[in-house]
Scaffold this motif. Structure first.
Motif, PDB file in Angstrom:
ATOM      1  N   TYR A 110     120.414  86.360 112.484  1.00 31.71           N
ATOM      2  CA  TYR A 110     120.317  85.602 113.916  1.00 31.71           C
ATOM      3  C   TYR A 110     119.520  85.240 114.603  1.00 31.71           C
ATOM      4  CZ  TYR A 110     117.285  90.610 114.887  1.00 31.71           C
ATOM      5  OH  TYR A 110     116.835  91.221 115.383  1.00 31.71           O
ATOM      6  N   LYS A 111     118.874  85.186 114.267  1.00 28.27           N
ATOM      7  CA  LYS A 111     117.085  84.580 115.086  1.00 28.27           C
ATOM      8  C   LYS A 111     117.486  83.137 114.452  1.00 28.27           C
ATOM      9  CE  LYS A 111     115.080  88.147 116.822  1.00 28.27           C
ATOM     10  NZ  LYS A 111     114.872  87.677 118.357  1.00 28.27           N
ATOM     11  N   ASP A 112     117.990  82.673 113.772  1.00 31.58           N
ATOM     12  CA  ASP A 112     118.312  81.319 112.916  1.00 31.58           C
ATOM     13  C   ASP A 112     119.079  80.715 114.824  1.00 31.58           C
ATOM     14  OD1 ASP A 112     117.986  80.474 111.037  1.00 31.58           O
ATOM     15  OD2 ASP A 112     118.714  82.049 110.186  1.00 31.58           O
ATOM     16  N   SER A 113     119.413  79.263 114.743  1.00 35.67           N
ATOM     17  CA  SER A 113     119.541  78.793 115.866  1.00 35.67           C
ATOM     18  C   SER A 113     119.842  77.376 115.727  1.00 35.67           C
ATOM     19  CB  SER A 113     118.462  77.999 117.376  1.00 35.67           C
ATOM     20  OG  SER A 113     117.881  77.260 116.125  1.00 35.67           O
ATOM     21  N   GLU A 114     120.869  76.142 116.623  1.00 38.18           N
ATOM     22  CA  GLU A 114     121.454  75.197 116.266  1.00 38.18           C
ATOM     23  C   GLU A 114     120.129  74.034 115.606  1.00 38.18           C
ATOM     24  OE1 GLU A 114     123.883  71.411 118.374  1.00 38.18           O
ATOM     25  OE2 GLU A 114     123.405  73.705 119.261  1.00 38.18           O
ATOM     26  N   GLN A 115     119.205  74.206 116.228  1.00 36.15           N
ATOM     27  CA  GLN A 115     118.104  73.173 116.184  1.00 36.15           C
ATOM     28  C   GLN A 115     117.731  73.621 114.517  1.00 36.15           C
ATOM     29  OE1 GLN A 115     113.808  74.682 118.072  1.00 36.15           O
ATOM     30  NE2 GLN A 115     113.266  72.533 117.512  1.00 36.15           N
ATOM     31  N   SER A 116     117.560  75.153 114.000  1.00 35.81           N
ATOM     32  CA  SER A 116     116.945  75.563 112.667  1.00 35.81           C
ATOM     33  C   SER A 116     118.183  74.611 111.497  1.00 35.81           C
ATOM     34  CB  SER A 116     116.448  76.405 112.439  1.00 35.81           C
ATOM     35  OG  SER A 116     118.033  77.711 112.938  1.00 35.81           O
ATOM     36  N   LEU A 117     119.531  75.139 112.508  1.00 40.91           N
ATOM     37  CA  LEU A 117     120.276  74.387 111.041  1.00 40.91           C
ATOM     38  C   LEU A 117     120.718  73.127 110.562  1.00 40.91           C
ATOM     39  CD1 LEU A 117     122.352  77.515 112.186  1.00 40.91           C
ATOM     40  CD2 LEU A 117     122.091  76.587 109.320  1.00 40.91           C
ATOM     41  N   THR A 118     120.535  72.042 112.478  1.00 41.34           N
ATOM     42  CA  THR A 118     120.126  70.817 112.035  1.00 41.34           C
ATOM     43  C   THR A 118     119.077  69.931 111.571  1.00 41.34           C
ATOM     44  OG1 THR A 118     120.718  70.615 114.742  1.00 41.34           O
ATOM     45  CG2 THR A 118     119.946  68.930 114.084  1.00 41.34           C
ATOM     46  N   LYS A 119     117.612  70.871 111.703  1.00 38.63           N
ATOM     47  CA  LYS A 119     116.873  70.541 110.083  1.00 38.63           C
ATOM     48  C   LYS A 119     116.570  70.653 109.286  1.00 38.63           C
ATOM     49  CE  LYS A 119     111.598  71.481 109.939  1.00 38.63           C
ATOM     50  NZ  LYS A 119     110.118  72.405 110.069  1.00 38.63           N
ATOM     51  N   LEU A 120     118.218  71.418 109.192  1.00 41.26           N
ATOM     52  CA  LEU A 120     118.443  71.873 107.536  1.00 41.26           C
ATOM     53  C   LEU A 120     119.369  71.048 106.769  1.00 41.26           C
ATOM     54  CD1 LEU A 120     118.452  73.407 104.890  1.00 41.26           C
ATOM     55  CD2 LEU A 120     119.499  74.941 105.911  1.00 41.26           C
ATOM     56  N   VAL A 121     120.777  70.910 107.673  1.00 36.45           N
ATOM     57  CA  VAL A 121     121.325  69.709 107.372  1.00 36.45           C
ATOM     58  C   VAL A 121     120.658  67.809 107.445  1.00 36.45           C
ATOM     59  CG1 VAL A 121     123.251  68.363 108.241  1.00 36.45           C
ATOM     60  CG2 VAL A 121     123.760  70.997 108.323  1.00 36.45           C
ATOM     61  N   HIS A 122     119.928  68.046 108.425  1.00 33.38           N
ATOM     62  CA  HIS A 122     119.516  66.511 108.261  1.00 33.38           C
ATOM     63  C   HIS A 122     118.707  65.994 107.448  1.00 33.38           C
ATOM     64  CE1 HIS A 122     119.656  65.457 112.802  1.00 33.38           C
ATOM     65  NE2 HIS A 122     120.805  65.596 112.108  1.00 33.38           N
ATOM     66  N   ALA A 123     117.594  66.817 106.612  1.00 27.90           N
ATOM     67  CA  ALA A 123     116.959  67.469 105.004  1.00 27.90           C
ATOM     68  C   ALA A 123     117.327  67.496 104.530  1.00 27.90           C
ATOM     69  CB  ALA A 123     115.966  68.157 105.108  1.00 27.90           C
ATOM     70  N   LEU A 124     118.623  68.272 104.193  1.00 24.47           N
ATOM     71  CA  LEU A 124     119.414  67.196 102.424  1.00 24.47           C
ATOM     72  C   LEU A 124     120.269  66.035 102.677  1.00 24.47           C
ATOM     73  CD1 LEU A 124     121.230  71.383 102.500  1.00 24.47           C
ATOM     74  CD2 LEU A 124     119.841  70.676 101.328  1.00 24.47           C
ATOM     75  N   LYS A 125     120.371  65.483 103.423  1.00 23.38           N
ATOM     76  CA  LYS A 125     121.397  64.947 103.710  1.00 23.38           C
ATOM     77  C   LYS A 125     120.417  63.593 103.084  1.00 23.38           C
ATOM     78  CE  LYS A 125     125.988  65.060 105.762  1.00 23.38           C
ATOM     79  NZ  LYS A 125     126.937  64.602 105.448  1.00 23.38           N
ATOM     80  N   ASP A 126     119.269  63.631 104.148  1.00 30.09           N
ATOM     81  CA  ASP A 126     118.252  62.440 103.324  1.00 30.09           C
ATOM     82  C   ASP A 126     117.982  62.918 101.995  1.00 30.09           C
ATOM     83  OD1 ASP A 126     116.120  60.609 104.431  1.00 30.09           O
ATOM     84  OD2 ASP A 126     114.812  62.091 104.099  1.00 30.09           O
ATOM     85  N   ILE A 127     117.583  64.211 101.526  1.00 32.12           N
ATOM     86  CA  ILE A 127     117.310  64.229  99.597  1.00 32.12           C
ATOM     87  C   ILE A 127     118.648  63.222  99.423  1.00 32.12           C
ATOM     88  CG2 ILE A 127     117.776  66.306  98.179  1.00 32.12           C
ATOM     89  CD1 ILE A 127     116.494  67.851 100.100  1.00 32.12           C
ATOM     90  N   GLU A 128     120.263  63.597 100.073  1.00 27.76           N
ATOM     91  CA  GLU A 128     120.802  62.975  98.996  1.00 27.76           C
ATOM     92  C   GLU A 128     120.532  61.217  98.856  1.00 27.76           C
ATOM     93  OE1 GLU A 128     125.985  62.492  98.557  1.00 27.76           O
ATOM     94  OE2 GLU A 128     125.285  63.626 100.706  1.00 27.76           O
ATOM     95  N   GLN A 129     119.983  60.860 100.385  1.00 30.35           N
ATOM     96  CA  GLN A 129     120.180  59.298 100.207  1.00 30.35           C
ATOM     97  C   GLN A 129     118.698  59.237  98.903  1.00 30.35           C
ATOM     98  OE1 GLN A 129     121.946  56.744 102.507  1.00 30.35           O
ATOM     99  NE2 GLN A 129     123.493  58.188 102.816  1.00 30.35           N
ATOM    100  N   ARG A 130     118.235  59.597  99.324  1.00 25.32           N
ATOM    101  CA  ARG A 130     116.436  59.085  98.678  1.00 25.32           C
ATOM    102  C   ARG A 130     116.264  59.457  97.198  1.00 25.32           C
ATOM    103  NH1 ARG A 130     111.735  61.651 102.008  1.00 25.32           N
ATOM    104  NH2 ARG A 130     110.461  60.369 100.466  1.00 25.32           N
ATOM    105  N   PHE A 131     117.424  60.456  97.103  1.00 23.45           N
ATOM    106  CA  PHE A 131     117.103  61.646  95.473  1.00 23.45           C
ATOM    107  C   PHE A 131     117.706  61.534  94.432  1.00 23.45           C
ATOM    108  CE2 PHE A 131     113.818  63.468  99.026  1.00 23.45           C
ATOM    109  CZ  PHE A 131     112.765  62.611  97.987  1.00 23.45           C
ATOM    110  N   ALA A 132     118.789  61.133  95.156  1.00 22.20           N
ATOM    111  CA  ALA A 132     120.381  61.346  95.038  1.00 22.20           C
ATOM    112  C   ALA A 132     120.524  60.709  93.087  1.00 22.20           C
ATOM    113  CB  ALA A 132     121.622  61.826  95.062  1.00 22.20           C
TER     114      ALA A 132
END
Length: 496
Positions: free
Chosen positions: A376-398
């Motif tokens: 319950y201490k997570d937020s839209e900000q922390s989840l947005t950071k996670l999603v952007h990171a995963l999207k970038d991983i797919e672009q760069r390392f997949a």
């Protein structure tokens, strides 16, 4: 009727606002006292190095047991009241503060219910502490195979049917232990399992280490409400208290509360940390008063994040519809299990990339998945950071092709040659683990996290065990063996 419910709700809120142990500890810490007791840092006086990092109040609150602060092993005042409030918050008859983690609660549950040669039914993917509890008690384990998810490369909970079969085949079983939810969030039909077990006087023990928050999730059924007799919660994992602080809940007359307290006292330190106990007091209040509202708001953020992550990507997130349809189990959405192998990457690789390039610490990795725990201490900000990171991983390392691994998990149960206690009491010898096929283990091989053993004392070491061991050793190195010597294992001497 609505008026009565409103009055009860108002009384609950008023009561749950109290933090008796925390308040007493803060009051003590603020007093001008010259200490001639332990701990030896003497409240952090004389420029203690920890003052700079932890702060003066932290060391002042690291107190010893005394009259105004009560005694955990024999609570009579503020600890007793704090435990009573915890019991009320979780709808239990009794609540016991644990400062040695959920591990000590699991040991206590087993030792309080099982004696030498008693039968206990347990999932084969249970935590190592369950195996240690069985070893200490001398109980005879009957293992139940969990549901295997080959697509995600993980195991879920035991099914109602498999639990029913084990209960029918072992009508005199003293206890059945259920993991609920599992590390990956699956929630089996615990209510039905409780009904089946109680019909034959079998006590239900629940390892709910990852389910402290279930009581405030509107769509979830927590273990106490499902009918369990004894439940252990890792409040520090999903409830907001400090690491190593947990709760043991009791809702049964089959085990006297004074017996439960006696068993806990045998296992738990007599120098209980007031920092840990007071954090339980505060976390309980926060969860009881604000948890439901916060999780309701957060769920919408999480669902939106999952939608964005999966759009035009090769990621797949574990969801309740899938778990229910394929395995007939519920699902805890706060466990964000992300399948990554369609990117041509292992979960281990994505876990490392998140930490190295994006400053994101995931909870764990497996062959096909990486998991992030939502609180319950997570937020839209922390989840947005996670999603952007995963999207970038797919672009760069997949990579172009998905990967399929033969040794993601051990989908077969090992042969149990003798009880863990019997194996531990026999003569041992240390051998190379790759030469141990067919030998009876006197050791535990454990993947951590989540702490589930590949083999335990008394089990025969199979070729499959060695294949999975080798896979994890080479890919992530988080394989723990009691001998603490690389590629060495204890086996029974002269067992063949």
């Amino acid at each position: 009727m609505l008026v009565v419910e409103r009055v009860v709700a108002d009384e609950f809120v008023t009561t749950q606002q109290r933090t008796p142990l925390y308040d007493a500890l803060v009051s003590y810490a603020k007093k001008d006292i010259t200490p001639f007791d332990v701990p030896g840092h003497k409240r952090g006086i004389d420029d203690h190095p920890l003052n700079d990092t932890l702060g003066e109040m932290t060391l002042r609150m690291d107190a010893n047991s005394m009259q105004e602060l009560d005694l955990l092993s024999h609570p009579e005042s503020v600890i007793k009241e704090a435990q009573r409030l915890a019991a009320q918050a979780f709808d239990a008859d009794e609540a016991y503060f644990l400062v040695n983690g959920t591990t000590v609660g699991i040991l206590a549950m087993i030792l309080a219910t099982c004696k030498q040669n008693d039968t206990i039914l347990v999932p084969r993917n249970c935590h190592k502490s369950v195996m240690n509890g069985i070893l200490l008690s001398g109980a005879k384990p009957v293992f139940i195979q969990p549901e295997i998810d080959e697509k995600f490369g993980i195991a879920h909970g035991i099914s109602v049917d498999s639990a029913k079969k084990a209960l029918v085949e072992n009508p005199h079983a003293k206890a059945i232990l259920v993991t609920y939810p599992t590390y990956f969030g699956a929630m089996n039909g615990l209510k039905k399992i409780c009904e089946l077990a109680h019909a034959q006087n079998t006590i239900v023990l629940v390892d709910s280490a990852h389910g402290a928050h279930l009581t405030v999730l509107p769509e979830a059924l927590d273990a106490i409400k499902a009918g369990a007799d004894l439940v252990v919660l890792s409040m520090h994992k999903t409830g907001g208290s400090l690491t190593q602080s947990s709760l043991l809940l009791q809702k049964t007359t089959l085990i006297p509360s004074n017996h439960m307290q006696k068993v806990i006292n045998m296992l738990q330190t007599t120098s209980a940390s007031y920092l840990l106990m007071s954090s339980l007091d505060v976390a309980r209040k926060e969860l009881a008063l604000f948890g439901r509202e916060r999780f309701e708001a957060l769920k919408q953020v999480v669902m939106r994040a999952i939608e964005i992550l999966e759009t035009n990507s090769r990621y797949e997130v574990l969801k309740s519809d899938y778990v229910n349809k394929k395995f007939k189990q519920g699902y805890d959405w706060t466990k964000l299990v992300i399948r990554v192998n369609d990117l041509g990457l292992t979960g281990f690789e994505v876990y490392t990339l998140l930490k190295k390039h994006y400053g994101i610490q995931a909870e764990l990795a497996e062959g096909y998945v990486v998991m992030c725990v939502i609180s319950y201490k997570d937020s839209e900000q922390s989840l947005t950071k996670l999603v952007h990171a995963l999207k970038d991983i797919e672009q760069r390392f997949a990579k172009q092709q998905p990967i399929h691994l033969p040794n993601v998990l051990n989908e077969k149960m090992n042969e149990l040659a003798m009880t863990p206690q019997q194996a531990s009491q026999k003569l041992h010898e240390t051998i190379n683990i790759y030469e141990a096929i067919g030998r009876i283990s006197a050791d535990s091989i454990m993947i951590y996290p989540p702490g589930i053993p590949l083999v335990i004392p008394g089990e025969v070491i199979s070729p499959r065990v060695l294949q999975v061991y080798d896979f994890y050793s080479r890919n992530i190195g988080n394989v723990l063996v009691e001998t603490q010597e690389k590629h060495q294992i204890l086996v029974l001497k002269g067992d063949r």
